[in-house]
Design a protein around this motif. Structure first.
Motif, PDB file in Angstrom:
ATOM      1  N   ASP A   1      41.318 -38.134  44.186  1.00  0.00           N
ATOM      2  CA  ASP A   1      41.481 -39.587  44.165  1.00  0.00           C
ATOM      3  C   ASP A   1      42.827 -39.945  43.547  1.00  0.00           C
ATOM      4  OD1 ASP A   1      38.955 -39.835  45.234  1.00  0.00           O
ATOM      5  OD2 ASP A   1      37.994 -40.001  43.268  1.00  0.00           O
ATOM      6  N   VAL A   2      43.495 -40.928  44.163  1.00  0.00           N
ATOM      7  CA  VAL A   2      44.782 -41.396  43.652  1.00  0.00           C
ATOM      8  C   VAL A   2      44.559 -42.737  42.951  1.00  0.00           C
ATOM      9  CG1 VAL A   2      47.073 -42.245  44.335  1.00  0.00           C
ATOM     10  CG2 VAL A   2      46.094 -40.197  45.442  1.00  0.00           C
ATOM     11  N   ALA A   3      45.183 -42.900  41.785  1.00  0.00           N
ATOM     12  CA  ALA A   3      45.177 -44.196  41.096  1.00  0.00           C
ATOM     13  C   ALA A   3      46.620 -44.661  40.966  1.00  0.00           C
ATOM     14  CB  ALA A   3      44.535 -44.062  39.710  1.00  0.00           C
ATOM     15  N   THR A   4      46.844 -45.949  41.188  1.00  0.00           N
ATOM     16  CA  THR A   4      48.233 -46.436  41.228  1.00  0.00           C
ATOM     17  C   THR A   4      48.369 -47.857  40.708  1.00  0.00           C
ATOM     18  OG1 THR A   4      50.129 -46.851  42.684  1.00  0.00           O
ATOM     19  CG2 THR A   4      47.955 -47.278  43.608  1.00  0.00           C
ATOM     20  N   ALA A   5      49.596 -48.179  40.277  1.00  0.00           N
ATOM     21  CA  ALA A   5      49.889 -49.548  39.853  1.00  0.00           C
ATOM     22  C   ALA A   5      50.092 -50.469  41.055  1.00  0.00           C
ATOM     23  CB  ALA A   5      51.152 -49.567  38.978  1.00  0.00           C
ATOM     24  N   ALA A   6      50.320 -49.897  42.221  1.00  0.00           N
ATOM     25  CA  ALA A   6      50.528 -50.729  43.418  1.00  0.00           C
ATOM     26  C   ALA A   6      49.240 -51.475  43.765  1.00  0.00           C
ATOM     27  CB  ALA A   6      50.957 -49.850  44.596  1.00  0.00           C
ATOM     28  N   SER A   7      49.400 -52.750  44.150  1.00  0.00           N
ATOM     29  CA  SER A   7      48.215 -53.545  44.509  1.00  0.00           C
ATOM     30  C   SER A   7      47.686 -53.072  45.867  1.00  0.00           C
ATOM     31  CB  SER A   7      48.594 -55.013  44.609  1.00  0.00           C
ATOM     32  OG  SER A   7      49.423 -55.198  45.747  1.00  0.00           O
ATOM     33  N   PRO A   8      46.429 -53.390  46.193  1.00  0.00           N
ATOM     34  CA  PRO A   8      45.901 -52.993  47.504  1.00  0.00           C
ATOM     35  C   PRO A   8      46.787 -53.468  48.647  1.00  0.00           C
ATOM     36  CG  PRO A   8      44.119 -53.768  46.110  1.00  0.00           C
ATOM     37  CD  PRO A   8      45.394 -54.020  45.354  1.00  0.00           C
ATOM     38  N   ASP A   9      47.335 -54.681  48.549  1.00  0.00           N
ATOM     39  CA  ASP A   9      48.206 -55.182  49.618  1.00  0.00           C
ATOM     40  C   ASP A   9      49.428 -54.293  49.809  1.00  0.00           C
ATOM     41  OD1 ASP A   9      46.586 -57.230  50.266  1.00  0.00           O
ATOM     42  OD2 ASP A   9      47.652 -58.741  49.048  1.00  0.00           O
ATOM     43  N   VAL A  10      49.986 -53.868  48.692  1.00  0.00           N
ATOM     44  CA  VAL A  10      51.150 -52.984  48.774  1.00  0.00           C
ATOM     45  C   VAL A  10      50.759 -51.658  49.426  1.00  0.00           C
ATOM     46  CG1 VAL A  10      52.786 -51.624  47.406  1.00  0.00           C
ATOM     47  CG2 VAL A  10      52.362 -54.035  46.830  1.00  0.00           C
ATOM     48  N   VAL A  11      49.607 -51.117  49.002  1.00  0.00           N
ATOM     49  CA  VAL A  11      49.156 -49.840  49.573  1.00  0.00           C
ATOM     50  C   VAL A  11      48.916 -50.005  51.070  1.00  0.00           C
ATOM     51  CG1 VAL A  11      47.361 -48.047  49.521  1.00  0.00           C
ATOM     52  CG2 VAL A  11      48.123 -49.120  47.380  1.00  0.00           C
ATOM     53  N   LEU A  12      48.289 -51.103  51.449  1.00  0.00           N
ATOM     54  CA  LEU A  12      48.016 -51.355  52.867  1.00  0.00           C
ATOM     55  C   LEU A  12      49.310 -51.439  53.664  1.00  0.00           C
ATOM     56  CD1 LEU A  12      45.126 -53.978  52.503  1.00  0.00           C
ATOM     57  CD2 LEU A  12      44.921 -51.714  53.542  1.00  0.00           C
ATOM     58  N   GLY A  13      50.357 -51.996  53.037  1.00  0.00           N
ATOM     59  CA  GLY A  13      51.620 -52.158  53.740  1.00  0.00           C
ATOM     60  C   GLY A  13      52.461 -50.895  53.779  1.00  0.00           C
ATOM     61  N   LEU A  14      52.223 -50.033  52.807  1.00  0.00           N
ATOM     62  CA  LEU A  14      53.083 -48.862  52.643  1.00  0.00           C
ATOM     63  C   LEU A  14      52.722 -47.731  53.608  1.00  0.00           C
ATOM     64  CD1 LEU A  14      55.400 -48.610  50.681  1.00  0.00           C
ATOM     65  CD2 LEU A  14      53.828 -47.635  48.994  1.00  0.00           C
ATOM     66  N   PHE A  15      51.434 -47.649  53.956  1.00  0.00           N
ATOM     67  CA  PHE A  15      50.989 -46.528  54.792  1.00  0.00           C
ATOM     68  C   PHE A  15      50.538 -47.060  56.155  1.00  0.00           C
ATOM     69  CE2 PHE A  15      50.494 -45.310  50.384  1.00  0.00           C
ATOM     70  CZ  PHE A  15      51.150 -44.079  50.354  1.00  0.00           C
ATOM     71  N   PRO A  16      50.880 -46.339  57.198  1.00  0.00           N
ATOM     72  CA  PRO A  16      50.600 -46.853  58.538  1.00  0.00           C
ATOM     73  C   PRO A  16      49.108 -46.837  58.884  1.00  0.00           C
ATOM     74  CG  PRO A  16      51.594 -44.664  58.668  1.00  0.00           C
ATOM     75  CD  PRO A  16      51.633 -45.074  57.236  1.00  0.00           C
ATOM     76  N   ARG A  17      48.357 -45.945  58.316  1.00  0.00           N
ATOM     77  CA  ARG A  17      46.954 -45.828  58.734  1.00  0.00           C
ATOM     78  C   ARG A  17      46.052 -45.993  57.520  1.00  0.00           C
ATOM     79  NH1 ARG A  17      45.102 -46.830  63.330  1.00  0.00           N
ATOM     80  NH2 ARG A  17      46.832 -45.647  64.218  1.00  0.00           N
ATOM     81  N   THR A  18      45.502 -47.192  57.362  1.00  0.00           N
ATOM     82  CA  THR A  18      44.704 -47.463  56.161  1.00  0.00           C
ATOM     83  C   THR A  18      43.418 -48.184  56.533  1.00  0.00           C
ATOM     84  OG1 THR A  18      45.905 -49.531  55.912  1.00  0.00           O
ATOM     85  CG2 THR A  18      46.667 -47.673  54.582  1.00  0.00           C
ATOM     86  N   PHE A  19      42.440 -48.082  55.677  1.00  0.00           N
ATOM     87  CA  PHE A  19      41.167 -48.783  55.855  1.00  0.00           C
ATOM     88  C   PHE A  19      40.864 -49.492  54.548  1.00  0.00           C
ATOM     89  CE2 PHE A  19      41.300 -44.779  58.083  1.00  0.00           C
ATOM     90  CZ  PHE A  19      40.941 -45.108  59.382  1.00  0.00           C
ATOM     91  N   ALA A  20      40.700 -50.801  54.619  1.00  0.00           N
ATOM     92  CA  ALA A  20      40.518 -51.577  53.388  1.00  0.00           C
ATOM     93  C   ALA A  20      39.036 -51.715  53.055  1.00  0.00           C
ATOM     94  CB  ALA A  20      41.166 -52.949  53.544  1.00  0.00           C
ATOM     95  N   VAL A  21      38.283 -50.605  53.124  1.00  0.00           N
ATOM     96  CA  VAL A  21      36.829 -50.699  52.944  1.00  0.00           C
ATOM     97  C   VAL A  21      36.399 -51.240  51.595  1.00  0.00           C
ATOM     98  CG1 VAL A  21      36.021 -49.024  54.622  1.00  0.00           C
ATOM     99  CG2 VAL A  21      36.813 -48.245  52.379  1.00  0.00           C
ATOM    100  N   GLY A  22      37.023 -50.743  50.537  1.00  0.00           N
ATOM    101  CA  GLY A  22      36.602 -51.179  49.204  1.00  0.00           C
ATOM    102  C   GLY A  22      37.647 -52.077  48.573  1.00  0.00           C
ATOM    103  N   ALA A  23      38.343 -52.865  49.413  1.00  0.00           N
ATOM    104  CA  ALA A  23      39.517 -53.592  48.920  1.00  0.00           C
ATOM    105  C   ALA A  23      39.183 -54.499  47.748  1.00  0.00           C
ATOM    106  CB  ALA A  23      40.158 -54.385  50.052  1.00  0.00           C
ATOM    107  N   HIS A  24      37.974 -55.077  47.734  1.00  0.00           N
ATOM    108  CA  HIS A  24      37.658 -55.978  46.619  1.00  0.00           C
ATOM    109  C   HIS A  24      37.491 -55.216  45.312  1.00  0.00           C
ATOM    110  CE1 HIS A  24      33.981 -54.682  48.487  1.00  0.00           C
ATOM    111  NE2 HIS A  24      33.287 -55.021  47.438  1.00  0.00           N
ATOM    112  N   PHE A  25      37.312 -53.903  45.374  1.00  0.00           N
ATOM    113  CA  PHE A  25      37.323 -53.081  44.159  1.00  0.00           C
ATOM    114  C   PHE A  25      38.680 -52.413  43.983  1.00  0.00           C
ATOM    115  CE2 PHE A  25      32.594 -52.968  44.198  1.00  0.00           C
ATOM    116  CZ  PHE A  25      32.429 -53.419  42.901  1.00  0.00           C
ATOM    117  N   GLY A  26      39.615 -52.762  44.857  1.00  0.00           N
ATOM    118  CA  GLY A  26      40.941 -52.183  44.736  1.00  0.00           C
ATOM    119  C   GLY A  26      41.058 -50.811  45.364  1.00  0.00           C
TER     120      GLY A  26
END
Ligand code: ATP
Ligand code: MG
Length: 467
Positions: free
Chosen positions: A45-70
């Protein structure tokens, strides 16, 4: 030490990308603990200071399944040399999914299960402080792992020392943390059992005080924790700890009642029903099917309520039937699937039949062998013997007969069906079942082998009446 697994590589590439974009990022939680213990982590598991929006924007293939938990799932190609972008084409069977969670601090817990709200933070220390145990609160920078794992670790909670000493300790104030999320008490027991660790004094005392609160936890989550404890290879230790912390009486009162229930010494030199059951749990290996594990736990659950001091000796008349009913209630309470429930109950129901096997008619024995996953019945009986007298005579007899019996003689194709009975002049009705059963009995005994013989036998035993 450089773990070479594809999952590690995938997580490493994600961390590198996040750091290159200017965000703090680490491996976090269970995988760090496992790496330091020299165990292969199940996932990274990766933990980061980047917000979910940033993570979603940074990687081309993402799934925001647990986005409300970050939590964002990031898919990457698995090949170690491919870049994340190149590898992350969907449809490519080799892609891997890594959980990337934004640092967060959880708000108040008012239900004892979930935080009312989560707040993202760029502070890694805040993130580890909301985690459950110090050994689960470590971070590691995978880009700095190099030759010295230890120097790449960031430890805000004293987890390194506790890992070294073999201690499971709640992060922060144990009682408060267990009041936030009651399931953590069961998780603590599970980690202590799995790693052969001790619960820290204060952590254990807090569980003892709050064990009652597990009532509020969903039965499915409790079931999943118990199943993990039963199937990770340290079931005995886990159940001793559940008992010592008072959790057992809360989650499985029927099992707690086994304690102190005496048994006749000639059959059970080991001791009472609880001691005997622990003897089975001690034989459950890692990876054992969950139905066998639960069957072992519950096989004698009907003994406490049927205990009786008869004139000759202690007896438990009807303990199998009572046990099946109790196991059914437990499976219902824990919302086991119908399939798992069926198998767990079958194990409880049939566990005493091995002693009769030598006297069974061949047809009865074959029907016994038809029980689904018969090897689980064999395994349970073996554990039952080994936890008691150690006499494997019945087990050996049944196992030999079972191995020597080809599948086609255990489940032979039916010689006749209702259609042949109708053609022979019988009226369809309730008797058909009896007739076909008699035919199958004779077939399993080996006394008839053809459809003609089957019809002759039926005509002999069930004369055609009227027309
Ligand atoms: P396992 O090897 O059983 O997966 P794990 O430590 O990876 O163990 P997970 O349930 O996968 O456990 O959770 C990952 C991490 O999330 C944990 O290491 C811990 O830091 C945190 N965590 C999980 N569940 C809780 C919880 N109920 N309360 C606080 N932190 C938790
Ligand atoms: Mg995990």
């Amino acid at each position: 030490m450089e773990p070479a697994s594809r999952q590690f590589d995938a997580a490493l590439r994600i961390v590198r990308e996040l750091q290159a974009a200017g965000y703090e990022a680490y491996l976090a939680g269970g995988c760090v603990r496992d790496l330091l213990l020299g165990r292969e982590p199940t996932d990274y598991d990766v933990a980061t200071a980047a917000s979910p929006d940033v993570v979603l924007g940074l990687f081309p293939r993402t799934f925001a399944v647990g986005a409300h938990f970050g939590v964002v799932l990031v898919a990457t190609g698995g090949a170690a040399d491919a870049s994340a972008e190149a590898g992350a084409k969907l449809g490519e069977p080799e892609y891997l999914v890594t959980e990337v969670a934004t640092f967060r601090s959880d708000g108040a817990y008012s239900d004892g299960r979930h935080p009312d709200a989560v707040r993202y933070t760029t502070n890694a220390e805040e993130d580890v402080k909301r985690r459950d145990f110090t050994i689960n609160g470590l971070l590691i920078d995978p880009l700095r792992v190099g030759n010295d794992l230890g120097s790449a670790v960031i430890d805000y909670v004293g987890g390194l020392g506790d890992l070294e000493a073999g201690i499971v300790r709640a992060i922060g104030h144990a009682e408060e943390r267990f009041l936030e999320d009651h399931l953590r008490m069961l998780r603590g027991v599970r980690f202590a059992a799995r790693f052969g660790f001790e619960l820290a004094e204060g952590t254990k005392a807090a569980i003892q005080r709050l064990a009652k609160n597990t009532e509020a936890v969903s039965r499915e989550r409790v079931r999943d924790e118990l199943t993990k404890m039963l199937t990770e290879g340290q079931a005995r230790k886990a159940f001793e700890l559940l008992d010592a912390t008072g959790l057992l009486a809360e989650v499985l009162p029927e099992v707690a009642k086994m304690k102190g229930v005496e048994q006749p010494a000639q059959y059970h030199p080991e001791g009472d029903v609880w001691v005997h059951t622990l003897g089975l749990l001690g034989q459950l290996e890692a990876g054992v099917p969950l139905t066998l594990a639960w069957g072992a736990l519950l096989h004698d659950v009907g003994k406490p309520p049927t205990f009786r001091r008869a004139p000759d000796r202690i007896r438990f008349n009807g303990h199998v039937e009572v046990g099946v009913a109790m196991a059914a209630e437990i499976c219902r309470r824990f919302r086991f699937s119908n399939e798992d429930t069926h198998q767990i109950l079958a194990l409880v129901e049939n566990h005493m039949r091995f002693a009769d096997a030598a006297r069974m008619k061949t047809s009865t024995l074959k029907r016994f062998f038809r029980l689904e996953d018969f090897e689980q019945h064999l395994a349970l009986h073996r554990m039952d013997c080994m936890a008691g007298s150690g006499n494997l005579e019945h087990w050996e007899f049944v196992r030999e007969r079972w191995m020597a019996m080809p599948e086609e003689t255990v489940r032979p194709p039916a010689l006749i069906t209702g259609r042949e009975l109708i053609a022979a002049g019988y009226k369809p009705g309730a008797e058909f079942k009896q007739m076909l059963r008699a035919v199958e009995d004779a077939q399993l005994e080996g006394t008839i082998e053809t459809a003609e013989e089957a019809l002759l036998m039926v005509k002999d035993r069930f004369p055609v009446t009227g027309s």
